[in-house]
Each structure stands twice: as C-alpha cells, then as structure tokens.
Design a protein around this motif. Structure first.
Motif, short mmCIF file in Angstrom:
data_model
loop_
_atom_site.label_atom_id
_atom_site.label_comp_id
_atom_site.label_asym_id
_atom_site.label_seq_id
_atom_site.Cartn_x
_atom_site.Cartn_y
_atom_site.Cartn_z
N TYR A 98 24.72 -42.66 52.75
CA TYR A 98 25.28 -43.80 52.02
C TYR A 98 26.78 -43.59 51.89
O TYR A 98 27.24 -42.48 51.58
N LEU A 156 12.52 -48.03 57.60
CA LEU A 156 12.50 -46.59 57.32
C LEU A 156 11.60 -46.38 56.11
O LEU A 156 11.84 -46.96 55.05
N MET A 157 10.56 -45.60 56.29
CA MET A 157 9.60 -45.43 55.21
C MET A 157 9.67 -44.01 54.67
O MET A 157 9.83 -43.05 55.43
N GLU A 158 9.52 -43.89 53.33
CA GLU A 158 9.49 -42.54 52.77
C GLU A 158 8.22 -41.82 53.24
O GLU A 158 8.26 -40.64 53.59
N SER A 164 15.97 -30.28 49.38
CA SER A 164 15.13 -30.66 50.51
C SER A 164 15.67 -29.98 51.77
O SER A 164 16.73 -29.35 51.73
N ASN A 204 10.36 -35.31 65.59
CA ASN A 204 9.34 -35.56 64.57
C ASN A 204 9.68 -36.76 63.68
O ASN A 204 9.33 -36.78 62.50
N ARG A 205 10.40 -37.76 64.21
CA ARG A 205 10.67 -39.03 63.53
C ARG A 205 11.47 -38.86 62.24
O ARG A 205 11.37 -39.64 61.31
N LEU A 206 12.30 -37.80 62.18
CA LEU A 206 13.00 -37.53 60.92
C LEU A 206 14.19 -38.46 60.72
O LEU A 206 14.86 -38.82 61.68
N PRO A 207 14.44 -38.85 59.50
CA PRO A 207 15.59 -39.70 59.22
C PRO A 207 16.63 -38.96 58.36
O PRO A 207 16.31 -38.02 57.64
N GLU A 264 12.91 -48.91 53.42
CA GLU A 264 14.25 -49.47 53.54
C GLU A 264 14.34 -50.19 54.88
O GLU A 264 14.00 -49.62 55.92
N TRP A 291 18.78 -34.08 41.60
CA TRP A 291 18.06 -34.41 42.83
C TRP A 291 17.35 -33.16 43.32
O TRP A 291 17.88 -32.07 43.25
N HIS A 327 7.97 -39.89 56.60
CA HIS A 327 9.21 -40.23 57.32
C HIS A 327 8.94 -41.09 58.55
O HIS A 327 9.50 -40.88 59.62
N ASN A 363 18.59 -41.49 62.89
CA ASN A 363 17.14 -41.41 63.08
C ASN A 363 16.87 -40.53 64.29
O ASN A 363 17.26 -40.87 65.40
N ARG A 376 19.78 -40.40 55.88
CA ARG A 376 20.49 -41.59 55.41
C ARG A 376 21.81 -41.14 54.80
O ARG A 376 21.82 -40.28 53.94
N ARG A 387 16.18 -52.18 50.19
CA ARG A 387 15.10 -51.27 49.82
C ARG A 387 14.05 -52.04 49.02
O ARG A 387 14.38 -52.84 48.15
N ARG A 429 16.20 -44.52 45.66
CA ARG A 429 16.77 -43.69 46.70
C ARG A 429 15.64 -42.87 47.30
O ARG A 429 14.91 -42.19 46.58
N THR A 430 15.50 -42.95 48.60
CA THR A 430 14.36 -42.32 49.27
C THR A 430 14.44 -40.80 49.20
O THR A 430 15.49 -40.22 49.41
N GLN A 431 13.32 -40.18 48.91
CA GLN A 431 13.25 -38.71 48.89
C GLN A 431 12.65 -38.20 50.20
O GLN A 431 12.07 -38.96 50.95
N GLU A 432 12.84 -36.89 50.41
CA GLU A 432 12.29 -36.28 51.63
C GLU A 432 10.80 -36.05 51.43
O GLU A 432 10.39 -35.45 50.45
#
Lengths: 243, 270
Positions: free
Chosen positions: A122, B144-146, A134, A115-118, B133, A131, B149, A111, A120, B69, B248-251
C-alpha cells in the motif's frame, strides 16, 4: 455528410473514453511496472553489489556454514520452501518464476506464481502499529521520482534470505528500490538491514525481464515441493477415514 | 490494527444467540437437516461479516467498478438454491453428500482439497469467511483472497485460456452495463461445491454476475452453476459482501494452520 461527421465524432469520443479509462485504471504519473516479470538470471546465492558474501556476524556465519553443508548433501530442510511455506523476504523476489505486478495509484500488488503467494504494497501509508509477524512481512511503499521504494518489516525468523540459506532474524528490515532500466528491464536494489545477523546493512541487485504480452500465470499448488499443476496425484491416495 | 479472527467472532456471536435464546426460554433454532434425520443435520448458516464501522471511507460511487476490499455477509456451508436446501444433485451425487454429512456428524470430516491446503475450488472459494480484495487493471480483474492466498484472475476476453484443469478454473469476464459477468470452466474434480460436500464433475460451469448495490456499500454476486454430470438442472444463489476498506489482509499459512484451529470438530480461532 452530417451522419458521417457525427459518427466520426462519436468514434473519437469513444476512443478518448477508452484511453481515459485505461489511463484511469493505471497510474499515469509513474513508470508503468504492470506486467509479468521473471528474474534475468536465477539467484542461487545472494551477494553484495561488489560480489562479496554478505557481512555475516560470527554466529550467523556458523549458521550459514551449516546450511551450505546441508545443501551440499542435498538436505534443504533449512529452507521452508521445501515444505510449501512462504519463502520470506527478499527470498521470494529471487525465485526464477513469473511475478505479476498490478499497479494502481494507491497500491502495488506483487502476485507470485510461487505457490500463488501475494504481496500487497500500500502506497503512502504507515506500517500498522500492531501487527502479527509473518513470512512476507508488512510492506508499504512510495514513489521517489521514478523509483518505487518498498519498505518491509514485521517478518518472522523462520525463513532464509535466499536459496543458499543466508539466515536472518526477526529484526530484518528490507528496503527495495524498483526502477525500469533503459533496456526495459526491471531493476530491484534490495537493502537488507538486520543488526542481529549482519555487521552492517548491505545491498544486492536483481533484474527482471518482462514476459511477452498475453503470458498467463499457472495455478501453482505446492505439495511437498512438487507442482500439483504438473503432476496431480489422486486425492484418494491419502485415504478417507470412514470410507 | 490487528484483526480479531473471524472464527472467534463467529463463535462469540453463536454463544450470544444461544444465551439470548436461553434467557427468553425459547429453544435454540432447530438445526437445518438435509432430510428429516438428525444424522443429516447441516452446519448452521453463520453471519461473520459486518458492515464497515463508523468513520470508514465511503464506498466508491462508481458503480462500474467493483474494486476494493470486501467481506462476505454470510457463511453458507451448503450452497443450494435456498438456505438449507441442497443443490439439485443427481442421485449418485446426493448419496455422496449424505455420506459426507453423516460422516461430519460423526466427527469424521471429509479429507477434501481444502483440508490438505489446496485451493477450495470455484465457487466455494468465494464463500470463505475471510476478506477479499478486488483489483481492476486493463484487461483483467484480479480477486486476491486471504484464504489460502488464493488468487483468481478474470481475463476480460472472449475466449477461455484452456491451460488445463485447475482448482479455481479458467475465468473470463465482460461487463454488461454495471454488472461484471464471469464465466468459469476447467475446474478439476478434487474440490466440493460447498463445505458440506456437494460434488461436481470437470464439466462444471459457473457464471457469476457481480454488481454493486446500496450505493456501492455492498457487492452482490449471483452465481449460476451447471453440471450435466452431477446436477439435475442448473441453479442459482446469491452472496452479498460488505464494502470493508478498513480490513487489511493477513498472511494465511494453511500448512501451519496459523489462522484456524479445530475445537470439537468446529474450526475456531487460535
């Protein structure tokens, strides 16, 4: 006596439960990367491990020269960060702002204060077959002994690799190898593979220092390059139609 | 698997409902109104979320963990104590809400924080019809929110961090049995409580009680809001989220509007 002994036993049991709880919440099988980290030295221009400019193919070299010339004139429009867009990969790992790592046995979460970017990651999963591209791509990971290996694909070509403006295409593939050094730093060996932009895969190394315990990330809200959290201009200045 | 946009699903469901109503020769549901005035018609409540499909991993039976999630079961444009009922706003705040609803019905949405790609604020951010999530680590629960972000950090400590005002505020929490109680203060005044435009002051205080229900297949959040400047009295409402480990979270890049577009004044999928 019996009361004191049973109280002691209860305390010991409670202590064990707490330890068990913490251990269960973390990932005892692997090095503990949890915490908030910041790059040891700001990375202004990514270089290969032996300190060279990455092996750009001729067309990409021309693009990079253009970006360098723009930056020299103060024009950073080649870098979406100035428009509050995600920096892309591995650019976001180079920015000199705090990065929070949450570690679980099934996932690692990066995290960014930026700009609060995450991001993830897995663990022990495949990239999804279908998909959308991005900025930050799709990341999956696994542990290779004491090293966390993160594989990132499916990035768009609208970001630059680093603050100096190294270009990349949508064929970019980034593999990061994170490990704790003996000095307690976090080392990230980043391998960039992009056959449309670079003559061969190349690797850079970035190191991070752990921020003191209790460090809190700020809510950073980007607006045209300015930090909202530091100087909020009044919303009313934008004007409200109909008012 | 690529996830179909929630707004597309919403639009499809609304169309199905309208078609069903037409076939049954019954009028479509009467729109909710702030008061008995068509100019004050409220956006209807939508139900974007669905339970996890067959074959999804069963919910975590540990009721003392809300990790995983989740996807809201209901999108409520107005966050009052009951469906279609506004928050108990003081007269000045109620007048602002009415103006906001009138403008929306004229096709002039309010230029609020979210339309400028800022965080939606607490509690509105929790109503977002996109997945979230929850991650539990020692001393911290992170949401963590989509949507935009956004990241909410709930520190499991007994004092607020008091780092100054922010959009999402300053959240601390503690467990009461299997309920996580989250206390949030420090929100700036640049956001609305809800989509329709209920306003709050910087004295807003939000207490959320998170607990799993139905064997962990749902997460229930009971939300209590108090604000001595804008509310006549504190009030509560509930939001229920489905366990959705398959999502699954998207950007989400608001600056490029990559997840939504607006058609006829309604946010819809691209």
């Amino acid at each position: 006596m019996r009361t004191a002994a049973s109280r002691l036993a209860a305390l010991a049991a409670a202590a064990l439960m707490m330890v068990g709880g913490v251990a269960a919440a973390q990932d005892p099988a692997h090095p503990n990367l949890m915490g908030i980290w910041k790059v040891t030295r700001p990375v202004t221009a990514a270089k290969t491990i032996d300190g060279r400019i990455p092996p750009l193919l001729p067309p990409a070299r021309a693009v990079y020269a253009k970006h360098l010339a723009m930056a020299a004139k103060g024009d950073r429009s080649f870098d979406g960060v100035s428009d509050c867009l995600p920096p892309g990969m591995p650019h976001i790992q180079l920015i000199a702002k705090p990065i929070e790592i949450l570690q679980k046995p099934t996932a690692i979460f990066f995290n960014y204060q930026e700009n609060r970017l995450p991001r993830r990651v897995y663990l022990n999963e495949q990239h999804p077959a279908d998909w959308d591209v991005s900025y930050l791509g799709d990341s999956v990971g696994h542990w290779d002994d004491d090293t966390l290996v993160v594989d990132t694909t499916t990035m768009n070509d609208r970001s630059v690799l680093d603050p100096s403006g190294l270009p990349h295409s949508d064929k970019l593939h980034v593999v990061e190898r994170f490990r704790l050094t003996k000095a307690g730093r976090l080392e990230n060996r980043i391998t960039v593979d992009d056959p449309k932009t670079y003559a061969r895969p190349w690797t850079m190394v970035v190191r991070y220092d752990r921020m003191p315990a209790g460090y809190r990330l700020q809510e950073e809200v980007c607006r045209a390059g300015a930090l909202e959290s530091e100087a909020p201009p009044p919303l009313a200045a934008k004007g409200k139609p109909g008012h | 698997m690529k996830r179909e946009s929630i707004w597309r699903a919403l639009a499809a469901m609304a169309a199905t409902q309208l078609a069903a109503a037409a076939m049954a020769q019954t009028p479509p549901p009467k729109p909710l109104m702030l008061h008995d005035d068509p100019a004050l018609a409220l956006t209807n409540i939508s139900h974007p979320g669905r339970p996890a499909p067959e074959g999804t991993a069963p919910p975590n039976p540990n009721m003392h963990s809300i990790e995983g999630r989740w996807w809201t079961s209901e999108f409520k444009p107005l966050l009052g104590p009951a469906p279609g009922v506004p928050p108990p706003l003081k007269p000045a705040a109620m007048a602002k809400l009415e103006q906001s609803v009138r403008n929306k019905n004229k096709g002039i949405p309010e230029a609020d924080a979210s339309t400028q790609c800022f965080p939606h604020g607490t509690p509105r951010v929790m109503e977002s019809p996109y997945p979230l999530e929850i991650v539990e680590t020692p001393g911290q629960v992170t949401i963590l929110m989509e949507t935009q972000h956004n990241i909410r950090r709930i520190y499991l400590q007994d004092h607020h961090n008091k780092m100054g005002e922010s959009f999402l505020g300053d959240s601390i929490g503690h467990w009461e049995g299997d309920t996580l109680v989250v206390d949030t203060i420090g929100m700036n005044t640049r956001t609305f409580i809800d989509d329709e435009g209920s306003t709050h002051s910087n004295k807003q205080h939000v207490v959320e009680r998170f607990r799993k229900i139905d064997g962990g297949s749902k997460l229930e959040v009971t939300n209590t809001i108090e604000d001595p400047d804008t509310l006549e009295h504190p009030y509560s409402y509930k939001t229920v989220y489905y366990w959705r480990p398959d999502m699954r979270t998207q950007e989400y890049v608001c600056e490029e509007n990559n997840r939504n577009t607006v058609i006829n004044g309604i946010t819809t999928a691209k």
